[in-house]
Design a protein around this motif. Structure first.
Motif, PDB file in Angstrom:
ATOM      1  N   GLN A 115       0.916  -1.212  -0.023  1.00 19.33           N
ATOM      2  CA  GLN A 115       0.207  -0.143   0.025  1.00 19.33           C
ATOM      3  C   GLN A 115       0.730   1.153   0.057  1.00 19.33           C
ATOM      4  N   ALA A 116       2.130   1.048   0.849  1.00 23.09           N
ATOM      5  CA  ALA A 116       2.804   2.425   0.954  1.00 23.09           C
ATOM      6  C   ALA A 116       3.824   2.839  -0.227  1.00 23.09           C
ATOM      7  N   VAL A 117       4.291   1.628  -0.895  1.00 20.06           N
ATOM      8  CA  VAL A 117       5.406   1.547  -1.798  1.00 20.06           C
ATOM      9  C   VAL A 117       4.900   1.012  -2.974  1.00 20.06           C
ATOM     10  N   PRO A 118       4.277   1.660  -4.084  1.00 20.42           N
ATOM     11  CA  PRO A 118       3.910   0.817  -5.089  1.00 20.42           C
ATOM     12  C   PRO A 118       5.246   0.519  -6.011  1.00 20.42           C
ATOM     13  N   LEU A 119       6.292   1.272  -5.881  1.00 23.12           N
ATOM     14  CA  LEU A 119       7.481   0.945  -6.451  1.00 23.12           C
ATOM     15  C   LEU A 119       7.998  -0.445  -6.533  1.00 23.12           C
ATOM     16  N   LEU A 120       7.573  -1.160  -5.444  1.00 24.48           N
ATOM     17  CA  LEU A 120       7.993  -2.592  -4.994  1.00 24.48           C
ATOM     18  C   LEU A 120       7.775  -3.385  -6.147  1.00 24.48           C
ATOM     19  N   THR A 121       6.429  -3.205  -6.551  1.00 28.38           N
ATOM     20  CA  THR A 121       5.854  -4.080  -7.732  1.00 28.38           C
ATOM     21  C   THR A 121       6.248  -3.497  -9.093  1.00 28.38           C
ATOM     22  N   MET A 122       6.853  -2.705  -9.261  1.00 31.26           N
ATOM     23  CA  MET A 122       7.267  -2.144 -10.551  1.00 31.26           C
ATOM     24  C   MET A 122       7.812  -3.210 -11.469  1.00 31.26           C
ATOM     25  N   GLN A 123       7.740  -3.431 -12.558  1.00 31.02           N
ATOM     26  CA  GLN A 123       7.980  -4.104 -13.581  1.00 31.02           C
ATOM     27  C   GLN A 123       9.712  -4.127 -13.915  1.00 31.02           C
ATOM     28  N   HIS A 124      10.424  -4.949 -14.120  1.00 26.77           N
ATOM     29  CA  HIS A 124      11.718  -4.869 -14.281  1.00 26.77           C
ATOM     30  C   HIS A 124      12.223  -4.096 -15.589  1.00 26.77           C
ATOM     31  N   PRO A 125      13.103  -3.340 -15.732  1.00 21.70           N
ATOM     32  CA  PRO A 125      13.167  -2.524 -17.117  1.00 21.70           C
ATOM     33  C   PRO A 125      13.925  -3.305 -17.898  1.00 21.70           C
ATOM     34  N   ASP A 126      14.610  -4.541 -17.862  1.00 22.89           N
ATOM     35  CA  ASP A 126      14.930  -5.394 -18.835  1.00 22.89           C
ATOM     36  C   ASP A 126      13.614  -6.662 -18.972  1.00 22.89           C
ATOM     37  N   ASN A 127      12.956  -6.542 -20.153  1.00 27.61           N
ATOM     38  CA  ASN A 127      11.840  -7.477 -20.497  1.00 27.61           C
ATOM     39  C   ASN A 127      12.297  -8.689 -20.303  1.00 27.61           C
ATOM     40  N   ARG A 128      13.407  -9.151 -20.577  1.00 26.19           N
ATOM     41  CA  ARG A 128      13.783 -10.602 -20.389  1.00 26.19           C
ATOM     42  C   ARG A 128      13.681 -11.206 -18.857  1.00 26.19           C
ATOM     43  N   CYS A 129      13.682 -10.173 -17.946  1.00 27.87           N
ATOM     44  CA  CYS A 129      13.647 -10.653 -16.526  1.00 27.87           C
ATOM     45  C   CYS A 129      12.058 -10.727 -16.356  1.00 27.87           C
ATOM     46  N   LYS A 130      11.755 -12.035 -15.552  1.00 27.24           N
ATOM     47  CA  LYS A 130      10.188 -12.231 -15.378  1.00 27.24           C
ATOM     48  C   LYS A 130       9.949 -12.023 -13.941  1.00 27.24           C
ATOM     49  N   PHE A 131      10.864 -11.215 -13.464  1.00 31.26           N
ATOM     50  CA  PHE A 131      10.369 -10.677 -11.888  1.00 31.26           C
ATOM     51  C   PHE A 131      10.305  -9.447 -12.016  1.00 31.26           C
ATOM     52  N   CYS A 132       9.965  -8.620 -10.795  1.00 29.57           N
ATOM     53  CA  CYS A 132       9.589  -7.396 -10.784  1.00 29.57           C
ATOM     54  C   CYS A 132      10.985  -6.865 -10.527  1.00 29.57           C
ATOM     55  N   TYR A 133      11.098  -5.373 -10.218  1.00 36.01           N
ATOM     56  CA  TYR A 133      12.462  -4.772 -10.152  1.00 36.01           C
ATOM     57  C   TYR A 133      13.093  -4.988  -8.950  1.00 36.01           C
ATOM     58  N   PHE A 134      12.392  -4.977  -7.669  1.00 35.17           N
ATOM     59  CA  PHE A 134      12.880  -4.881  -6.556  1.00 35.17           C
ATOM     60  C   PHE A 134      12.873  -6.663  -6.082  1.00 35.17           C
ATOM     61  N   THR A 135      14.096  -7.008  -5.337  1.00 36.83           N
ATOM     62  CA  THR A 135      14.259  -8.236  -4.792  1.00 36.83           C
ATOM     63  C   THR A 135      14.275  -8.115  -3.120  1.00 36.83           C
ATOM     64  N   PHE A 136      13.593  -9.245  -2.711  1.00 39.24           N
ATOM     65  CA  PHE A 136      13.634  -9.317  -1.183  1.00 39.24           C
ATOM     66  C   PHE A 136      14.641 -10.487  -0.891  1.00 39.24           C
ATOM     67  N   ILE A 137      15.420  -9.828   0.383  1.00 42.32           N
ATOM     68  CA  ILE A 137      16.200 -10.981   1.089  1.00 42.32           C
ATOM     69  C   ILE A 137      15.813 -10.955   2.475  1.00 42.32           C
ATOM     70  N   SER A 138      16.112 -12.273   2.871  1.00 42.90           N
ATOM     71  CA  SER A 138      15.668 -12.518   4.113  1.00 42.90           C
ATOM     72  C   SER A 138      16.487 -13.532   4.807  1.00 42.90           C
ATOM     73  N   ASP A 139      16.318 -14.016   5.860  1.00 39.90           N
ATOM     74  CA  ASP A 139      17.175 -15.135   6.699  1.00 39.90           C
ATOM     75  C   ASP A 139      16.305 -16.473   6.793  1.00 39.90           C
ATOM     76  N   ARG A 140      15.374 -16.873   5.829  1.00 43.38           N
ATOM     77  CA  ARG A 140      14.993 -18.082   5.337  1.00 43.38           C
ATOM     78  C   ARG A 140      13.973 -18.386   6.584  1.00 43.38           C
ATOM     79  N   GLN A 141      13.153 -17.230   7.058  1.00 37.09           N
ATOM     80  CA  GLN A 141      12.152 -17.875   8.115  1.00 37.09           C
ATOM     81  C   GLN A 141      10.838 -18.258   6.980  1.00 37.09           C
TER      82      GLN A 141
END
Length: 335
Positions: free
Chosen positions: A248-274
């Motif tokens: 809700q707060a940051v729509p930029l997180l779901t922005m499409q990747h500038p490279d059309n060959r990438c199937k994921f959105c632009y932002f990547t999430f990193i965690s400690d494997r919870q």
């Protein structure tokens, strides 16, 4: 001090009075007071003469006579202590009013003797100060919770485009609180497109769980984007609630990747494997790539197989070369 202890025990048996240690400095000196009489003037000082080893009875610093009325019979062993505690609470208030600054145990002891006529030990004065300070802090903290919603309202007024969410339970007690400042949203265009997610259990009196999302700048500076505090532990519902706040707060997180060959959105999430966080990410951010922190993996590897293997984990995760990764894996196999 063993001979002194035996002498004190013999004196108590013969006189029928009860003596306590009012002050002790290791094995060098000791001061005894009488607790069988109210305001008794008795004191027995033991210590060493300067330059000598034996411990002696210091007559010039002692008073072998007793005075005062006998102490009333104890009620369940607590009555005298309770009376002293009540008087010390009054003396703490007096010490706070008189002294310019935070009073210490000695101030309470002096105030108890001057105002209440009570002889208090250092530990009693310390406990009285600690109890008064803790009680005052607790009252201030409890009062501050009433103003939480007002703080959030003014925060939104002072920080335009900020997102604030709050939930209360059936008793109108704050259960969840999440904040994403507006200036953080717009600054995400100038950072590395990797968002770190982590949670921690709060150890204060009020407990709860802290959820936080942070990013890293081009100068390797880390700053938080959003955070939330919840009454519950780190579970799927809590992470889902926090991630929905980010959507809700940051729509930029779901922005499409500038490279059309990438199937994921632009932002990547990193965690400690919870496990609960992985499930929440799959539900809220299904189109974003999710990877794991190599530092946490290295720590887990160190617990299982030792440092010799763990030190290669970060290098293996940082390389993009197949040749280098094959060499590192060969080293791990050799270990």
């Amino acid at each position: 001090m063993s001979k002194v202890d035996l002498a004190i025990d013999d004196y108590e048996e013969s006189s029928g009075v009860r003596l306590i240690i009012a002050r002790s400095r290791g094995t060098g000196s000791r001061l005894y007071f009488c607790t069988s009489h109210v305001g008794c003037c008795f004191r027995a000082k033991f210590g060493r003469e300067r330059g000598t080893v034996p411990i002696i009875y210091k007559q010039e610093l002692s008073n072998p006579f007793h005075c005062g009325q006998p102490v009333p019979p104890k009620m369940k062993g607590r009555a005298p202590k309770k009376r002293v505690r009540d008087k010390l609470e009054v003396t703490v208030d007096h010490a706070i009013e008189v002294k310019d600054g935070t009073p210490v145990s000695k101030d309470v002891i002096k105030a108890a003797a001057n105002v209440q006529g009570v002889r208090a030990s250092y530990n009693q004065g310390y406990r009285a100060i600690s109890g008064a300070v803790t009680k005052t802090q607790r009252e201030k903290q409890q009062a501050s919770f009433v103003l939480t919603m007002s703080y959030l309202h003014h925060f939104q007024l002072q920080n335009e485009d900020s997102t604030v969410r709050a939930e209360s339970d059936a008793d109108q007690r704050l259960r969840r609180l999440g904040i994403c400042p507006g200036f953080m949203k717009h600054s995400l265009r100038h950072v590395r497109p990797v968002l770190s997610l982590d949670g921690a259990h709060l150890k204060s009196q009020w407990k709860g769980t802290l959820y936080i999302a942070s990013v890293q700048t081009a100068c390797n500076d880390i700053y938080p984007v959003s955070f939330a505090i919840m009454k519950d532990g780190k579970d799927t519902e809590g992470w889902k609630w926090f991630l929905e706040l980010l959507v809700q707060a940051v729509p930029l997180l779901t922005m499409q990747h500038p490279d059309n060959r990438c199937k994921f959105c632009y932002f990547t999430f990193i965690s400690d494997r919870q496990k609960v966080l992985i499930q929440a990410l799959q539900q809220v951010f299904p189109d974003n790539h999710h990877c794991f922190c190599s530092v946490h993996i290295a720590r887990n590897v160190e617990k299982e197989v030792g440092k010799q293997v763990a030190k290669h984990v970060y290098a293996l995760s940082a390389t993009f070369s197949k040749r280098e990764s094959d060499e590192l894996l060969a080293k791990l196999d050799a270990i």
